[in-house]
Design an enzyme around this catalytic site. Structure first.
Site, short mmCIF file in Angstrom:
data_model
loop_
_atom_site.label_atom_id
_atom_site.label_comp_id
_atom_site.label_asym_id
_atom_site.label_seq_id
_atom_site.Cartn_x
_atom_site.Cartn_y
_atom_site.Cartn_z
CE LYS A 253 -3.64 2.44 2.34
NZ LYS A 253 -4.63 2.55 3.38
CD GLU B 262 9.26 -6.20 7.01
OE1 GLU B 262 9.11 -5.05 6.54
OE2 GLU B 262 8.83 -6.55 8.12
N GLY C 149 -4.93 -1.72 4.62
CA GLY C 149 -4.12 -2.87 4.18
C GLY C 149 -4.78 -4.21 4.45
NE ARG C 150 -6.53 -3.78 10.57
CZ ARG C 150 -5.87 -2.63 10.67
NH1 ARG C 150 -4.73 -2.47 10.06
NH2 ARG C 150 -6.36 -1.64 11.39
CD GLU D 212 -1.95 -4.44 11.24
OE1 GLU D 212 -0.81 -4.91 11.39
OE2 GLU D 212 -2.39 -4.13 10.12
CG HIS E 76 -5.59 -36.09 16.86
ND1 HIS E 76 -5.95 -37.29 17.44
CD2 HIS E 76 -6.50 -35.86 15.88
CE1 HIS E 76 -7.00 -37.78 16.82
NE2 HIS E 76 -7.36 -36.93 15.87
CE LYS F 253 5.65 -1.26 9.98
NZ LYS F 253 4.71 -0.58 9.10
O1 F6P Z 1 3.14 -3.37 9.75
C1 F6P Z 1 1.78 -3.27 9.59
C2 F6P Z 1 1.36 -2.91 8.21
O2 F6P Z 1 1.31 -1.53 8.06
C3 F6P Z 1 0.02 -3.55 7.89
O3 F6P Z 1 -1.04 -2.84 8.36
C4 F6P Z 1 0.09 -3.66 6.42
O4 F6P Z 1 -0.86 -4.57 5.95
C5 F6P Z 1 1.51 -4.13 6.25
O5 F6P Z 1 2.24 -3.41 7.22
C6 F6P Z 1 2.10 -3.92 4.89
O6 F6P Z 1 2.11 -2.57 4.52
P1 F6P Z 1 2.27 -2.15 3.01
O7 F6P Z 1 1.14 -2.73 2.26
O8 F6P Z 1 2.26 -0.65 3.01
O9 F6P Z 1 3.59 -2.69 2.53
#
Ligand code: F6P
Length: 502
Positions: free
Chosen positions: A185, A191, A244-245, A330, A361, A471
């Protein structure tokens, strides 16, 4: 003020499940409903008539209906970021201008999929989707649940910065037949950007012509994607007001739309839209997401349960618990109210789970005889997902139903080790079948349940400032810019990277 309703709830009698069933012959009918191919059974929860009445009062006092309308109308329901929450517009439900905007962006996504199918990129067999959190969990769930027999493109979803994740994915793929989708987003997530750079390097090292030409960006920050090197024609934007979620319905769902086909993606959106209409228009006492939120609040706030367990009795939904962890924890793992005042009640429980029958189990011992109260949710489909002997699916469903019954009934025994206390609650969600439409409806149900919980608690489910500090600290550790690391962290840096111990 919601205190009167909370007080009423706390004071309501707390009959056992068996007492509730005995006192109310119509209980199953009253607490079951069927919507959009999903059947919900809340009867095995402690939602008594008194508790339901108090929750309806709470919903009134908390302004649930008005908040719901504000969300669908595109109002600022995320005040800390000054944003609307327009994920429902992605499936055609919401303010007309937002719906029109989302549909325009979907057309753009579809055109790119058509071009890939027409081999405008040459023969493509693999899609390497790189994203994390909401930019990965949703598409991963969709592809894993529905893509098994699709026979189209093979998708790998890579999220972890641990190079083992990317390495495993690219080992399976031919670089000359792979497209890379960078899903972010913000287009700044560390990462994702590192994984994207390494994936590009993989294409370069394999001698692929024009590696940048094989990259697609899925983002609400198109300018950043273009600056990174993605051609504007391959940037699939989505709106800033889609969280995002909550974003799998937007271009973030691209690998699913490609792997499953556009018709399937549209069915997913339509199934979600059916659940949107139910949530928006059904009376609160016949409203699946609202009833589920009442149950959630009852166990978290009246009975003090700290967790909620979700078991999918369907191998295809094995990623659902992880998806729900982000969605619920979240969204609602907060301590501040919408007005900034501290929340005095427990907010989101810890969500966990797994698949049945495997979990039986492993963790069900604790559910049946442990000391924690854990409300359980069973999710299963009536129609089998496999083509083997029908006995497999029959056993799967029988086990799901048996666990709910056993948790509730318990069993007397003079031997304490063999005594089951019973009176342990569960909810069951039974899909007619697992297909794009019912999965869309199920996920939309989960979103609205999360929203309804937040509304009852007076919190904002659409921000996530709690993830920022870690972060920032990682960045500070990276450039050693903060001199006041604690001694434990300094010692870990020394051990891993050879830093001097201060
Ligand atoms: O670290 C949390 C977050 O901001 C989430 O809410 C989001 O889905 C994820 O990181 C990834 O963010 P982006 O889509 O901006 O890479």
């Amino acid at each position: 003020m919601t205190d009167a309703a909370w007080t009423r709830l706390a004071a309501a009698p707390q009959p056992t499940l068996q007492e509730l069933f005995a006192a109310e012959p119509g209980r199953v009918k009253r607490l079951s409903l069927t919507e959009a191919g999903l059947h919900f059974d809340f009867a095995k929860t402690h939602l008594s008539e008194e508790a339901l009445a108090a929750f309806l009062q709470l919903a009134e006092e908390a302004g649930l209906a008005a908040k719901r309308e504000a969300m669908f109308a595109g109002g600022i329901v995320n005040p800390s970021e000054g944003r609307a929450a327009e994920h429902t517009a992605e499936r055609g439900q919401g303010a007309p201008e937002s719906v029109a905007h989302a549909q325009g962006l979907h057309l753009r996504m579809r055109a790119l999929i058509d071009a890939i199918e027409a081999e405008a990129f040459g023969p493509v067999r693999h899609i390497l989707h790189i994203g994390i959190g909401g930019s990965a969990l949703g598409p991963h769930l969709l592809v894993d649940a529905l893509g098994r027999d699709a026979g189209r493109y093979e998708a790998a979803i890579v999220s972890n910065v641990d190079g083992c994740a990317l390495e495993a994915a690219i080992a399976r793929f031919d670089p000359h037949a792979t497209l890379i989708a960078i899903a972010s987003k913000t287009f700044t997530t560390t990462e994702t950007m590192l994984n994207a750079a390494s994936a590009l390097q993989w294409l370069e090292e394999a001698g692929v012509d024009d590696p940048y030409g094989r990259v697609i960006a899925l983002t609400a920050a198109p300018d950043k994607a273009i600056d990174w090197g993605v051609d504007e024609t391959r940037v699939l934007p989505f709106s800033e007001s889609v969280g995002g979620r909550y974003s799998l319905w937007s271009s973030i769902g691209f690998p699913a739309a490609l792997a499953l086909g556009w018709d399937a993606f549209e069915s997913l959106l339509e199934g979600a839209a059916a659940m949107d209409r139910h949530f928006r228009f059904a009376p609160l006492d016949k409203n699946a997401p609202v009833l589920a939120a009442f149950v959630d609040r009852y166990y978290a706030n009246v009975r003090g349960a700290g967790t909620r367990a979700v078991f999918a009795y369907d191998e295809r939904l094995r990623l659902l618990p992880s998806y729900l962890q982000q969605l619920e924890m979240e969204s609602n793992g907060k301590s501040a109210g919408l007005d900034g005042t501290p929340v005095t009640r427990a907010t989101a429980p810890i969500v966990w789970g797994g698949v049945g029958t495997d979990a039986q189990h492993a963790v069900f011992q604790l559910l049946h005889q442990g000391t924690h109260l854990v409300p359980v949710e069973f999710i299963a489909a009536i129609e089998a997902g496999d083509r083997l002997d029908p006995e497999h699916h029959r056993q799967l469903l029988l086990n799901a139903f048996a666990q709910g019954a056993a948790l509730m009934a318990g069993r007397e025994s003079e031997d304490p080790a063999r005594f089951y206390p019973g009176d342990r609650p569960s909810t069951t969600i039974l899909l007619d079948r697992l297909d794009p439409a019912t999965l869309g409806a199920l996920i939309a149900f989960c979103e609205h349940r999360t929203f309804a919980n937040a509304a009852l608690l007076g919190i904002n489910p659409f921000d996530q400032f709690g993830v920022e500090l870690g972060k920032e600290m990682a960045r500070q550790l990276d450039d050693r810019s903060a001199s006041d690391f604690d001694a434990s962290t300094a010692a870990l840096l020394a051990r891993a990277f050879g830093d001097e111990i201060p």
